[in-house]
Motif scaffolding. Structure first.
Motif, PDB file in Angstrom:
ATOM      1  N   PRO A  58      90.807   9.926 -15.353  1.00  0.00           N
ATOM      2  CA  PRO A  58      91.096   9.171 -16.574  1.00  0.00           C
ATOM      3  C   PRO A  58      91.517   7.738 -16.264  1.00  0.00           C
ATOM      4  N   ASP A  59      91.461   6.890 -17.282  1.00  0.00           N
ATOM      5  CA  ASP A  59      91.911   5.490 -17.226  1.00  0.00           C
ATOM      6  C   ASP A  59      91.022   4.604 -16.346  1.00  0.00           C
ATOM      7  N   MET A  60      90.845   4.970 -15.096  1.00  0.00           N
ATOM      8  CA  MET A  60      89.942   4.238 -14.200  1.00  0.00           C
ATOM      9  C   MET A  60      89.331   5.231 -13.230  1.00  0.00           C
ATOM     10  N   ASN A  61      87.997   5.355 -13.232  1.00  0.00           N
ATOM     11  CA  ASN A  61      87.369   6.346 -12.361  1.00  0.00           C
ATOM     12  C   ASN A  61      87.232   5.840 -10.927  1.00  0.00           C
ATOM     13  N   GLY A  62      86.695   6.702 -10.077  1.00  0.00           N
ATOM     14  CA  GLY A  62      86.615   6.372  -8.656  1.00  0.00           C
ATOM     15  C   GLY A  62      85.686   5.223  -8.334  1.00  0.00           C
ATOM     16  N   VAL A  63      84.606   5.074  -9.102  1.00  0.00           N
ATOM     17  CA  VAL A  63      83.679   3.959  -8.873  1.00  0.00           C
ATOM     18  C   VAL A  63      84.375   2.635  -9.162  1.00  0.00           C
ATOM     19  N   GLU A  64      85.050   2.572 -10.299  1.00  0.00           N
ATOM     20  CA  GLU A  64      85.768   1.351 -10.684  1.00  0.00           C
ATOM     21  C   GLU A  64      86.896   1.055  -9.700  1.00  0.00           C
ATOM     22  N   LEU A  65      87.589   2.104  -9.267  1.00  0.00           N
ATOM     23  CA  LEU A  65      88.673   1.930  -8.299  1.00  0.00           C
ATOM     24  C   LEU A  65      88.148   1.371  -6.985  1.00  0.00           C
ATOM     25  N   CYS A  66      87.040   1.929  -6.514  1.00  0.00           N
ATOM     26  CA  CYS A  66      86.462   1.478  -5.256  1.00  0.00           C
ATOM     27  C   CYS A  66      86.084   0.003  -5.321  1.00  0.00           C
ATOM     28  N   LYS A  67      85.452  -0.409  -6.409  1.00  0.00           N
ATOM     29  CA  LYS A  67      85.077  -1.811  -6.574  1.00  0.00           C
ATOM     30  C   LYS A  67      86.301  -2.714  -6.551  1.00  0.00           C
ATOM     31  N   ALA A  68      87.371  -2.271  -7.245  1.00  0.00           N
ATOM     32  CA  ALA A  68      88.600  -3.062  -7.313  1.00  0.00           C
ATOM     33  C   ALA A  68      89.258  -3.190  -5.939  1.00  0.00           C
ATOM     34  N   ILE A  69      89.277  -2.099  -5.190  1.00  0.00           N
ATOM     35  CA  ILE A  69      89.878  -2.120  -3.856  1.00  0.00           C
ATOM     36  C   ILE A  69      89.108  -3.054  -2.936  1.00  0.00           C
ATOM     37  N   LYS A  70      87.777  -2.922  -2.953  1.00  0.00           N
ATOM     38  CA  LYS A  70      86.956  -3.721  -2.050  1.00  0.00           C
ATOM     39  C   LYS A  70      86.996  -5.215  -2.374  1.00  0.00           C
ATOM     40  N   SER A  71      87.286  -5.541  -3.631  1.00  0.00           N
ATOM     41  CA  SER A  71      87.352  -6.951  -4.016  1.00  0.00           C
ATOM     42  C   SER A  71      88.668  -7.604  -3.611  1.00  0.00           C
ATOM     43  N   LYS A  72      89.663  -6.772  -3.266  1.00  0.00           N
ATOM     44  CA  LYS A  72      90.998  -7.325  -3.032  1.00  0.00           C
ATOM     45  C   LYS A  72      91.590  -6.981  -1.675  1.00  0.00           C
ATOM     46  N   TYR A  73      91.224  -5.823  -1.117  1.00  0.00           N
ATOM     47  CA  TYR A  73      91.877  -5.349   0.104  1.00  0.00           C
ATOM     48  C   TYR A  73      90.874  -5.017   1.208  1.00  0.00           C
ATOM     49  N   ASP A  74      91.366  -5.003   2.418  1.00  0.00           N
ATOM     50  CA  ASP A  74      90.590  -4.522   3.562  1.00  0.00           C
ATOM     51  C   ASP A  74      90.995  -3.072   3.810  1.00  0.00           C
ATOM     52  N   ILE A  75      90.588  -2.207   2.909  1.00  0.00           N
ATOM     53  CA  ILE A  75      90.952  -0.791   2.948  1.00  0.00           C
ATOM     54  C   ILE A  75      89.680   0.042   2.872  1.00  0.00           C
ATOM     55  N   LYS A  76      89.620   1.101   3.670  1.00  0.00           N
ATOM     56  CA  LYS A  76      88.486   2.012   3.641  1.00  0.00           C
ATOM     57  C   LYS A  76      88.614   2.951   2.442  1.00  0.00           C
ATOM     58  N   VAL A  77      87.488   3.306   1.853  1.00  0.00           N
ATOM     59  CA  VAL A  77      87.479   4.209   0.701  1.00  0.00           C
ATOM     60  C   VAL A  77      86.550   5.381   0.979  1.00  0.00           C
ATOM     61  N   ILE A  78      87.066   6.584   0.775  1.00  0.00           N
ATOM     62  CA  ILE A  78      86.259   7.803   0.906  1.00  0.00           C
ATOM     63  C   ILE A  78      86.268   8.528  -0.431  1.00  0.00           C
ATOM     64  N   ALA A  79      85.085   8.794  -0.973  1.00  0.00           N
ATOM     65  CA  ALA A  79      84.980   9.581  -2.197  1.00  0.00           C
ATOM     66  C   ALA A  79      85.085  11.056  -1.833  1.00  0.00           C
ATOM     67  N   LEU A  80      85.894  11.771  -2.584  1.00  0.00           N
ATOM     68  CA  LEU A  80      86.049  13.217  -2.402  1.00  0.00           C
ATOM     69  C   LEU A  80      85.716  13.852  -3.746  1.00  0.00           C
ATOM     70  N   SER A  81      84.516  14.419  -3.868  1.00  0.00           N
ATOM     71  CA  SER A  81      84.024  14.780  -5.196  1.00  0.00           C
ATOM     72  C   SER A  81      83.250  16.087  -5.219  1.00  0.00           C
ATOM     73  N   MET A  82      83.174  16.676  -6.414  1.00  0.00           N
ATOM     74  CA  MET A  82      82.348  17.857  -6.624  1.00  0.00           C
ATOM     75  C   MET A  82      80.879  17.481  -6.775  1.00  0.00           C
ATOM     76  N   PHE A  83      80.609  16.214  -7.070  1.00  0.00           N
ATOM     77  CA  PHE A  83      79.262  15.792  -7.445  1.00  0.00           C
ATOM     78  C   PHE A  83      78.410  15.437  -6.224  1.00  0.00           C
ATOM     79  N   ASP A  84      77.302  16.168  -6.066  1.00  0.00           N
ATOM     80  CA  ASP A  84      76.395  15.871  -4.957  1.00  0.00           C
ATOM     81  C   ASP A  84      75.066  15.307  -5.460  1.00  0.00           C
ATOM     82  N   ASN A  85      75.040  14.874  -6.747  1.00  0.00           N
ATOM     83  CA  ASN A  85      73.788  14.290  -7.247  1.00  0.00           C
ATOM     84  C   ASN A  85      73.663  12.852  -6.784  1.00  0.00           C
ATOM     85  N   SER A  86      72.431  12.385  -6.725  1.00  0.00           N
ATOM     86  CA  SER A  86      72.160  11.055  -6.178  1.00  0.00           C
ATOM     87  C   SER A  86      72.806   9.947  -7.000  1.00  0.00           C
TER      88      SER A  86
END
Length: 208
Positions: A58-86
């Motif tokens: 809710p509020d901000m999903n993982g895609v939006e979070l990843c974009k925000a992190i990469k635009s501001k920090y030098d931090i690695k991001v790993i998605a941990l998800s149930m979704f295996d679709n392309s």
């Protein structure tokens, strides 16, 4: 020592991940958040090397979070998800994710991913056929769609009606209907039912 934060809206899962990861004396979980917005607030004073994030939050999903992190920090991001679709995987890759792990995989796979991304490498779940993902990414028909049409397609995947979409986007219902008609034409679909099925296939990670 590898410092990690976790963005996951299911508290039991988040707590379980913390317990598992901290069995390794070289890993410490600095904090957890239940959505992307709260995680960004944590990152203002916590300095992890890796953020683990779910996609559907809710509020901000993982895609939006990843974009925000990469635009501001030098931090690695790993998605941990149930979704295996392309669709889900490509969105995270395009957002800048360094890794993608399926929740159904052994947690040892997650530890491998953490070590690899900290070393500067990308790591994707061994159950994912990345050749197929990359091929699908290059041939994505969504590239024919405008930004507004793509946003509406994501809302369709959530099962929202044209009236609900119009209210959320603060536009006329007729405008949403026009976008739907254009998408059906651009994607060579038979009608609104096929559009809904297509939206679910590509953006099921946006559904509730």
């Amino acid at each position: 020592m590898i410092f990690i934060t976790i963005a996951e809206d299911h508290i039991a899962l988040s707590d379980g991940l913390k317990v598992f990861l901290e069995q390794d004396t070289d890993i410490e979980v600095l904090g957890t958040a239940q959505n992307g917005k709260d995680m960004l607030e944590l990152l203002e004073y916590l300095k992890p090397q890796v953020v683990l994030t779910d996609i559907n939050m809710p509020d901000m999903n993982g895609v939006e979070l990843c974009k925000a992190i990469k635009s501001k920090y030098d931090i690695k991001v790993i998605a941990l998800s149930m979704f295996d679709n392309s669709g889900a995987i490509n969105e995270m890759v395009q957002a800048g994710a360094d890794g993608y792990i399926l929740k159904i995989s052994p947690l040892t796979e997650l530890k491998k991913a953490i070590v690899e991304v900290v070393a500067g490498n990308n790591y994707y779940d061994s159950a994912i056929d990345m050749n197929l993902i990359n091929e699908n990414s290059e041939q994505q028909p969504e590239k024919k769609l405008s930004r507004s049409e793509t946003d509406i397609l994501k809302l369709i995947a959530q099962g929202k009606t044209s009236a609900e979409i119009a209210k959320e986007r603060q536009t006329a219902v007729s405008t949403v209907a026009k976008h739907r008609k254009n998408m059906i034409h651009k994607l060579s679909l038979a009608g609104k039912n096929e559009l809904y099925k297509y939206a679910l296939q590509r953006y099921s990670h946006y559904s509730n």
